[in-house]
Design an enzyme around this catalytic site. Sequence first.
Site, PDB file in Angstrom:
ATOM      1  N   SER A 184       0.798  -1.227   0.000  1.00 38.51           N
ATOM      2  CA  SER A 184       0.000   0.000   0.000  1.00 38.51           C
ATOM      3  C   SER A 184       0.830   1.276   0.000  1.00 38.51           C
ATOM      4  O   SER A 184       0.348   2.320  -0.409  1.00 38.51           O
ATOM      5  CB  SER A 184      -0.940  -0.003   1.195  1.00 38.51           C
ATOM      6  OG  SER A 184      -0.235  -0.254   2.385  1.00 38.51           O
ATOM      7  N   HIS A 212      -5.334  -3.804  -1.998  1.00 38.55           N
ATOM      8  CA  HIS A 212      -5.127  -2.826  -3.069  1.00 38.55           C
ATOM      9  C   HIS A 212      -5.119  -3.477  -4.451  1.00 38.55           C
ATOM     10  O   HIS A 212      -4.970  -2.786  -5.460  1.00 38.55           O
ATOM     11  CB  HIS A 212      -3.818  -2.057  -2.859  1.00 38.55           C
ATOM     12  CG  HIS A 212      -3.953  -0.930  -1.882  1.00 38.55           C
ATOM     13  ND1 HIS A 212      -4.536   0.275  -2.221  1.00 38.55           N
ATOM     14  CD2 HIS A 212      -3.611  -0.839  -0.574  1.00 38.55           C
ATOM     15  CE1 HIS A 212      -4.530   1.075  -1.160  1.00 38.55           C
ATOM     16  NE2 HIS A 212      -3.969   0.419  -0.148  1.00 38.55           N
ATOM     17  N   LYS A 243     -12.086  -0.396  -0.783  1.00 38.52           N
ATOM     18  CA  LYS A 243     -11.265   0.417  -1.680  1.00 38.52           C
ATOM     19  C   LYS A 243     -11.939   0.462  -3.052  1.00 38.52           C
ATOM     20  O   LYS A 243     -12.931   1.170  -3.200  1.00 38.52           O
ATOM     21  CB  LYS A 243      -9.835  -0.110  -1.681  1.00 38.52           C
ATOM     22  CG  LYS A 243      -9.176   0.212  -0.334  1.00 38.52           C
ATOM     23  CD  LYS A 243      -7.833  -0.371  -0.096  1.00 38.52           C
ATOM     24  CE  LYS A 243      -7.301   0.159   1.234  1.00 38.52           C
ATOM     25  NZ  LYS A 243      -6.482  -0.810   1.953  1.00 38.52           N
TER      26      LYS A 243
HETATM   27  C1  LIG Z   1      -6.541  -1.029   3.392  1.00 37.79           C
HETATM   28  C2  LIG Z   1      -5.862  -2.299   3.643  1.00 37.79           C
HETATM   29  C3  LIG Z   1      -6.407  -3.250   4.506  1.00 37.79           C
HETATM   30  C4  LIG Z   1      -7.638  -2.964   5.313  1.00 37.79           C
HETATM   31  O1  LIG Z   1      -8.801  -2.924   4.543  1.00 37.79           O
HETATM   32  P1  LIG Z   1     -10.097  -2.186   5.118  1.00 37.79           P
HETATM   33  O2  LIG Z   1     -11.200  -2.796   4.356  1.00 37.79           O
HETATM   34  O3  LIG Z   1      -9.903  -0.729   4.879  1.00 37.79           O
HETATM   35  O4  LIG Z   1     -10.156  -2.503   6.585  1.00 37.79           O
HETATM   36  C5  LIG Z   1      -5.782  -4.473   4.629  1.00 37.79           C
HETATM   37  N1  LIG Z   1      -4.640  -4.743   3.956  1.00 37.79           N
HETATM   38  C6  LIG Z   1      -4.067  -3.844   3.135  1.00 37.79           C
HETATM   39  C7  LIG Z   1      -2.813  -4.201   2.399  1.00 37.79           C
HETATM   40  C8  LIG Z   1      -4.645  -2.589   2.966  1.00 37.79           C
HETATM   41  O5  LIG Z   1      -4.077  -1.701   2.164  1.00 37.79           O
END
Ligand SMILES: *Cc1c(COP(=O)(O)O)cnc(C)c1O
Length: 403
Positions: A184, A212, A243
């Site tokens: 990320s 992502h 996301k």
């Molecule tokens: C954003 C993210 C999460 C968490 O996801 P949410 O649905 O926002 O809780 C988990 N792992 C990675 C790599 C992320 O970027």
Amino acid sequence: MPSRPQLAHLTAALNELREKGTYFKLRILEDQQAPVCHYDGREVINLASNNYLGLANDPRLIEAAINATRKLGVGSGAVRTIAGTMRIHMELEEKIAAFKNVEACVVFQSGFTANAGTVSSILGKEDFILSDELNHASIIDGARLSRAKIKVFRHKDAAHCEELLKEIQNDPGKKLIITDGVFSMDGDIGPVDKLAALAEKYGAIMMVDDAHASGVLGRNGRGSVDHFGMHGRVDVQVGTLSKAIGALGGYVCGSRDLIDYLYHRARPFLFSTSHPPSVAATCIKAFEILETEPERIERLWSNTRYLQSQLQSAGFNIGGLTTPATETPITPLIIGDGRQTMEFSRALFDAGILGTGIAFPTVPEGKARVRLIVTSEHTRPQLDRALETLTTIARKAGILNAA
Ligand SMILES: *Cc1c(COP(=O)(O)O)cnc(C)c1O
């Protein structure tokens, strides 16, 4: 209420952040999560959201949410295992399982709880977790909660992962290899193919966190397993609904037994209420759109190529020297110093560009950056305007490579 002496250590910690220049205030979005929107009363070109495909405010998803709310109410009323499993939750899980071409799927309240709940429940203290050093915080927390022994391998270094596996290969504990599909902070892609092959060689469980990558990588956004052609060779695939999918939630895909086991043992599933029906309806609609409108993903990648090539020719360091090179729409502008990064981000905001300043401890000390994420919905004129502002402000701040 002024803080009492009991919490003085918190005030001290905040003051320390203020001195380092990395203290932040939350920016407040006044309207929809769109390419151009208003934060704190200022109109900005938004290059900070994870709304990759513009689905967070797609009219069809809004409609689906409203219809589900009218028909089914605003809340599920219980955790899944008590009385809170609605027909629409099951429909979403079946939809995702079919999309990902796996036996079964379970949806959690968030990607965070999907990771933490899964890692902590499938392993115990006799077991081992082999984890990339840049894996997401939710994986790290899940690993700690499992009480398994954690072995951290160098970023994307499958050879190092194998060395660690060799050290423990005669130990009877179960082994889990885990990587982010897309990292990320740098936007690079995890070596899912190499790690899955290692998992097979050493009898380890293979798990990927595709937060992502969901909606971004692979055919129709099916994620990193599809991107690498590794169907059937990754035991646990986590994705997010928060996301690119545009709403909220996380999911785990795998065998029927894995999912059944999580129904019985994953603590966020057992002890935290399920999604409102509107969220499930929204996500079902989002997967329909992924299946029928691949052009959104094509636009996302074409915007990505455009923005990144223009930034590079303007002299920005977008990774690849002392940090990994991005391979996805996540675009870091590497600056290094935390204070300078936060100042750059604030100056961009004042000039009408929202780009997140990210410093230690989210990224290593000395690797602070402004992270930009472009979406499929940004227009060329918006991107050109953003590029012009970014270049002007960066030149003033002295952070462009001598070009
Ligand atoms: C954003 C993210 C999460 C968490 O996801 P949410 O649905 O926002 O809780 C988990 N792992 C990675 C790599 C992320 O970027």
